[in-house]
Design an enzyme around this catalytic site. Sequence first.
Site, PDB file in Angstrom:
ATOM      1  N   LYS A  89       0.869  -1.191   0.000  1.00 43.30           N
ATOM      2  CA  LYS A  89       0.000   0.000   0.000  1.00 43.30           C
ATOM      3  C   LYS A  89       0.897   1.229   0.000  1.00 43.30           C
ATOM      4  O   LYS A  89       1.427   1.633   1.037  1.00 43.30           O
ATOM      5  CB  LYS A  89      -0.876  -0.021   1.253  1.00 43.30           C
ATOM      6  CG  LYS A  89      -2.240   0.616   1.107  1.00 43.30           C
ATOM      7  CD  LYS A  89      -2.236   2.114   0.852  1.00 43.30           C
ATOM      8  CE  LYS A  89      -1.968   2.958   2.064  1.00 43.30           C
ATOM      9  NZ  LYS A  89      -1.824   4.395   1.712  1.00 43.30           N
TER      10      LYS A  89
ATOM     11  N   SER B 132       4.754   7.738  10.082  1.00 46.76           N
ATOM     12  CA  SER B 132       4.850   8.599  11.264  1.00 46.76           C
ATOM     13  C   SER B 132       4.700   7.800  12.557  1.00 46.76           C
ATOM     14  O   SER B 132       4.057   6.743  12.582  1.00 46.76           O
ATOM     15  CB  SER B 132       3.764   9.670  11.200  1.00 46.76           C
ATOM     16  OG  SER B 132       2.494   9.053  11.178  1.00 46.76           O
ATOM     17  N   THR B 133       5.263   8.335  13.614  1.00 40.86           N
ATOM     18  CA  THR B 133       5.133   7.697  14.931  1.00 40.86           C
ATOM     19  C   THR B 133       3.656   7.675  15.348  1.00 40.86           C
ATOM     20  O   THR B 133       3.184   6.698  15.940  1.00 40.86           O
ATOM     21  CB  THR B 133       6.002   8.447  15.952  1.00 40.86           C
ATOM     22  OG1 THR B 133       7.374   8.270  15.541  1.00 40.86           O
ATOM     23  CG2 THR B 133       5.844   7.906  17.362  1.00 40.86           C
TER      24      THR B 133
ATOM     25  N   GLY C  91       2.062   4.827  13.549  1.00 48.75           N
ATOM     26  CA  GLY C  91       2.673   3.593  14.071  1.00 48.75           C
ATOM     27  C   GLY C  91       2.017   3.152  15.372  1.00 48.75           C
ATOM     28  O   GLY C  91       1.745   1.964  15.583  1.00 48.75           O
TER      29      GLY C  91
ATOM     30  N   CYS D 110      13.670  10.458   7.026  1.00 51.77           N
ATOM     31  CA  CYS D 110      13.451  10.087   8.432  1.00 51.77           C
ATOM     32  C   CYS D 110      14.739  10.197   9.233  1.00 51.77           C
ATOM     33  O   CYS D 110      14.722  10.577  10.385  1.00 51.77           O
ATOM     34  CB  CYS D 110      12.879   8.687   8.513  1.00 51.77           C
ATOM     35  SG  CYS D 110      13.877   7.469   7.660  1.00 51.77           S
TER      36      CYS D 110
ATOM     37  N   GLU E  74       9.673  16.546  15.122  1.00 54.08           N
ATOM     38  CA  GLU E  74      10.074  16.240  13.752  1.00 54.08           C
ATOM     39  C   GLU E  74       9.333  17.190  12.820  1.00 54.08           C
ATOM     40  O   GLU E  74       8.107  17.257  12.841  1.00 54.08           O
ATOM     41  CB  GLU E  74       9.707  14.787  13.402  1.00 54.08           C
ATOM     42  CG  GLU E  74      10.177  14.394  12.020  1.00 54.08           C
ATOM     43  CD  GLU E  74       9.750  12.978  11.627  1.00 54.08           C
ATOM     44  OE1 GLU E  74       8.567  12.644  11.768  1.00 54.08           O
ATOM     45  OE2 GLU E  74      10.620  12.209  11.163  1.00 54.08           O
TER      46      GLU E  74
HETATM   47  P1  NAD Z   1       2.015   8.573   7.607  1.00 53.46           P
HETATM   48  O1  NAD Z   1       2.183   7.812   8.869  1.00 53.46           O
HETATM   49  O2  NAD Z   1       0.990   9.642   7.585  1.00 53.46           O
HETATM   50  O3  NAD Z   1       1.656   7.600   6.394  1.00 53.46           O
HETATM   51  C1  NAD Z   1       2.487   6.490   6.044  1.00 53.46           C
HETATM   52  C2  NAD Z   1       1.650   5.458   5.321  1.00 53.46           C
HETATM   53  O4  NAD Z   1       0.664   4.957   6.225  1.00 53.46           O
HETATM   54  C3  NAD Z   1       0.865   5.982   4.126  1.00 53.46           C
HETATM   55  O5  NAD Z   1       0.842   4.970   3.130  1.00 53.46           O
HETATM   56  C4  NAD Z   1      -0.529   6.205   4.691  1.00 53.46           C
HETATM   57  O6  NAD Z   1      -1.556   6.116   3.714  1.00 53.46           O
HETATM   58  C5  NAD Z   1      -0.635   5.052   5.662  1.00 53.46           C
HETATM   59  N1  NAD Z   1      -1.578   5.273   6.765  1.00 53.46           N
HETATM   60  C6  NAD Z   1      -2.028   6.451   7.275  1.00 53.46           C
HETATM   61  N2  NAD Z   1      -2.887   6.216   8.298  1.00 53.46           N
HETATM   62  C7  NAD Z   1      -2.949   4.873   8.454  1.00 53.46           C
HETATM   63  C8  NAD Z   1      -3.630   4.012   9.359  1.00 53.46           C
HETATM   64  N3  NAD Z   1      -4.425   4.494  10.328  1.00 53.46           N
HETATM   65  N4  NAD Z   1      -3.445   2.680   9.251  1.00 53.46           N
HETATM   66  C9  NAD Z   1      -2.626   2.164   8.302  1.00 53.46           C
HETATM   67  N5  NAD Z   1      -1.978   2.930   7.402  1.00 53.46           N
HETATM   68  C10 NAD Z   1      -2.119   4.264   7.475  1.00 53.46           C
HETATM   69  O7  NAD Z   1       3.467   9.134   7.274  1.00 53.46           O
HETATM   70  P2  NAD Z   1       3.885  10.097   6.095  1.00 53.46           P
HETATM   71  O8  NAD Z   1       3.485  11.473   6.468  1.00 53.46           O
HETATM   72  O9  NAD Z   1       3.443   9.526   4.782  1.00 53.46           O
HETATM   73  O10 NAD Z   1       5.492   9.946   6.122  1.00 53.46           O
HETATM   74  C11 NAD Z   1       6.310  10.731   6.906  1.00 53.46           C
HETATM   75  C12 NAD Z   1       6.709   9.999   8.174  1.00 53.46           C
HETATM   76  O11 NAD Z   1       7.354   8.765   7.853  1.00 53.46           O
HETATM   77  C13 NAD Z   1       7.719  10.773   8.994  1.00 53.46           C
HETATM   78  O12 NAD Z   1       7.368  10.711  10.354  1.00 53.46           O
HETATM   79  C14 NAD Z   1       9.023  10.016   8.765  1.00 53.46           C
HETATM   80  O13 NAD Z   1       9.976  10.155   9.779  1.00 53.46           O
HETATM   81  C15 NAD Z   1       8.531   8.619   8.643  1.00 53.46           C
HETATM   82  N6  NAD Z   1       9.520   7.797   7.941  1.00 53.46           N
HETATM   83  C16 NAD Z   1      10.229   6.874   8.664  1.00 53.46           C
HETATM   84  C17 NAD Z   1      11.201   6.100   8.032  1.00 53.46           C
HETATM   85  C18 NAD Z   1      12.012   5.085   8.782  1.00 53.46           C
HETATM   86  O14 NAD Z   1      12.616   4.233   8.152  1.00 53.46           O
HETATM   87  N7  NAD Z   1      12.056   5.122  10.104  1.00 53.46           N
HETATM   88  C19 NAD Z   1      11.436   6.272   6.660  1.00 53.46           C
HETATM   89  C20 NAD Z   1      10.695   7.221   5.975  1.00 53.46           C
HETATM   90  C21 NAD Z   1       9.735   7.980   6.624  1.00 53.46           C
END
Ligand code: NAD
Length: 479
Positions: free
Chosen positions: A177, A230-231, A234, A285, A382
């Site tokens: 996804k 995002s945390t 997560g 990240c 962040e």
């Molecule tokens: P996000 O958490 O908003 O979304 C990430 C993914 O999760 C997207 O595909 C989104 O559609 C999906 N999603 C959103 N809500 C969901 C839910 N309730 N259940 C399941 N899936 C859901 O993050 P973002 O804004 O797309 O990305 C930025 C974040 O990602 C930053 O916090 C960054 O630090 C983190 N990140 C971490 C790493 C790492 O390896 N640690 C790498 C890249 C990005």
Amino acid sequence: MPPAHNYIGGVIAATHAPRIDVLNPATGEVIGDIPRSGKGEVDSAVQAARAAFDEPAWRDMAPAARERLLHRFADLLEADAQGMARLESLDSGKPIAFTSTIDVPYAVAWLRYYAGWPTKLAGKAQAPAIHGPSFHAYTLREPVGVVGLIVPWNYPLILAVWKLAPALAAGCTVVLKPAQNTPYSALRLAHLAREAGFPPGVFNVVLGDGGTGQALVEHPGVAKLSFTGSTRVGKQILASVASDLKRVTLELGGKSPTIILPDADMHSAIPGAAQSVFVHAGQICFAGTRLFAPRKQFQQVLDGIAGVAATFGVGDPLDPATLLGPLISQAQLDSVLARIDASVKAGATLFCGGRQVPRAGYYVEPTILVTEDRANPGFREEFFGPVLVATPYDDLEQVVAMANDSDYGLAAHVHTRDLATAHQLARKLQAGTVWINTQLAPDPAMPFGGFKQSGWGRENGEDVFDHYLETKSVIARIG
Ligand code: NAD
């Protein structure tokens, strides 16, 4: 772009789900649309993945044959490098100077690294501890089943491959996804995998937003989830999987320190610190977003970093001269500007930047804030934008305490000529990866993941297989 559809069971699967626009972040213009897939579409994808998992063509495939498929997949991606780099730049706004030299070559390298693993994934014979020679015992390592892969928009291709490659090497089947803003490289990858010879249903893609991700998280047919994002999300995922104890790995946010020691080679430390936070407009990240420099050299370091930032050409991501591209969306732009504003209102000094770039799209100037207040939002939150928050320090003990004063623990950077001190600091820093005299340098053989609220589990290297394989003990009486 033509309307995009899910890819399920080896075919394009159109649906009547409502559509979501996909925008070019460099212009704000609509470039295509995707379905907002719901539970029905997710269920079809999981069922296709389960059917493929149970099919002897995949389940009983010899490990050497799986290796060949992964190599062929890597070859096809390499042959498609230019097209894929262009697509990734168009979709994510990341300058083609980076997608063509980092994103696509890294994705190929990761596929090739994991292509070497299927023939090495084995259980072991084990002498029983209390049962003696009348028993024979050994372990088997078996793929967990259908794996749900959820990735964000900042590195759509690389992060998909970080998950896909070990999952396929382990013999799992997957439902990917991608983020709603960046769906296209995932679809192209799925087509390349099919062309490489992966059986239909081994690699499925469902498109949509957070609700689509949530449906994948809640689906009982998914054995394991690998999430990068995002945390905040997560934590929601962890709460959701409590009901059925799905296996889960979480790669989450970061606020990683860059520590420049007094003896550092400033000719490499200063550009390194700048690249670490301004490449991909800080949407990384593990970006080094908190800078710690010795008080006596603080001004010199800041002037140097601002000077490097000024050379980051702002422009069209498809122009090879562009080094500073846009943020992904209006929402991200608003969020970054609001966080800069809140940090300044809370007492941080704006050293440079701080404004939107006056052009179409979602561009923000490379920005440096200065604060010694550990409660300042700039120190703690962040931003996910091109914003460096700099703090002077007086001694090593103080800088380690400040670097570790964070809810996150994804990465840390140390610049020094004194390698003994560097390795001592590496032990003291609370981070999943410590880079010494370098930055932005993950490696497929090296485990990657976060301490504290930066995640759960490790990707990359051999460690990742703990998440895609179950270990089974077989204990037999033979005498
Ligand atoms: P996000 O958490 O908003 O979304 C990430 C993914 O999760 C997207 O595909 C989104 O559609 C999906 N999603 C959103 N809500 C969901 C839910 N309730 N259940 C399941 N899936 C859901 O993050 P973002 O804004 O797309 O990305 C930025 C974040 O990602 C930053 O916090 C960054 O630090 C983190 N990140 C971490 C790493 C790492 O390896 N640690 C790498 C890249 C990005």
